[in-house]
Design an enzyme around this catalytic site. Structure first.
Site, mmCIF file in Angstrom:
data_model
loop_
_atom_site.group_PDB
_atom_site.id
_atom_site.type_symbol
_atom_site.label_atom_id
_atom_site.label_comp_id
_atom_site.label_asym_id
_atom_site.label_seq_id
_atom_site.Cartn_x
_atom_site.Cartn_y
_atom_site.Cartn_z
ATOM 1 C CG HIS A 110 3.888 4.520 5.385
ATOM 2 N ND1 HIS A 110 3.055 5.070 6.328
ATOM 3 C CD2 HIS A 110 3.381 3.293 5.131
ATOM 4 C CE1 HIS A 110 2.091 4.201 6.635
ATOM 5 N NE2 HIS A 110 2.260 3.117 5.904
ATOM 6 C CD GLU A 131 3.533 -0.471 7.143
ATOM 7 O OE1 GLU A 131 2.919 0.263 6.347
ATOM 8 O OE2 GLU A 131 2.993 -1.011 8.120
ATOM 9 C CG HIS A 172 -0.327 0.031 2.544
ATOM 10 N ND1 HIS A 172 -0.026 -1.133 3.220
ATOM 11 C CD2 HIS A 172 0.077 1.037 3.355
ATOM 12 C CE1 HIS A 172 0.521 -0.833 4.391
ATOM 13 N NE2 HIS A 172 0.613 0.479 4.508
#
Ligand code: CO
Length: 134
Positions: A79, A130, A7
Site C-alpha cells: 500500500h 492508507e 510511506h
C-alpha cells in the site's frame, strides 16, 4: 486533500533479510523490528530523507497480509500512505465521491500511533491506499 506521501509499504517474506538489504546494500537508515499484534504485522521502517518505506511481515495466524504473501511469495508493494489533516473530513468526502472505506469506516490507530483508514484498491486503480492523520 491528500498531502505528503507518508510511506510505501512492502510485504516481505524475510524481514531480517529485507532490513539488511535496505541497510547494507542500499545504505538506508533502518529502525528496529517492531511487533504490532493488534495489526497482525511485524514492521521495520526504512527512513528516507523525504518519506519512509514500511517493511511488513505477517504476525500471527489471522494476519491480513498472510494471503498477500501467499499470492506474492517473493514479496511486493502492499500500500501507499498519504497524509491528511482531518481524517474524518477526508473519509466523509471520499464516501460522498463513491470511494469505499475498508472495515467499519472508523479510523484505527496505525503503526505510528495516529488514526488511519484504508481505501478499497479497486477504487484506486489497483492500489490499496492508507490515509493517516498527521
Ligand atoms: Co502503512
Amino acid at each position: 486533500m491528500i498531502g505528503r506521501l507518508n510511506h510505501v509499504a512492502i510485504v516481505v517474506p524475510d524481514l531480517a533479510a529485507a532490513a539488511a538489504m535496505y541497510r547494507d546494500t542500499l545504505g538506508a537508515t533502518v529502525s528496529v523490528t517492531q511487533d504490532l499484534p493488534e495489526h497482525g504485522v511485524t514492521t521495520v521502517f526504512v527512513e528516507l530523507p523525504n518519506t519512509k518505506i514500511e517493511l511488513l511481515h505477517p504476525l500471527g495466524k489471522g494476519s491480513a497480509i498472510m494471503k498477500f504473501l501467499e499470492s506474492n511469495p517473493s514479496g511486493g508493494m502492499h500500500h501507499v500512505c498519504y497524509e491528511v489533516d482531518d481524517i474524518l473530513a477526508a473519509r466523509d468526502r471520499l464516501k460522498q465521491e463513491g470511494a469505499r472505506v475498508l472495515g467499519d469506516g472508523e479510523p484505527r490507530i496505525g503503526a505510528h500511533g495516529k488514526p488511519v483508514l484504508f481505501l478499497h484498491p479497486k477504487d484506486f486503480f489497483g492500489t490499496l491506499v492508507e490515509l493517516e492523520q498527521v
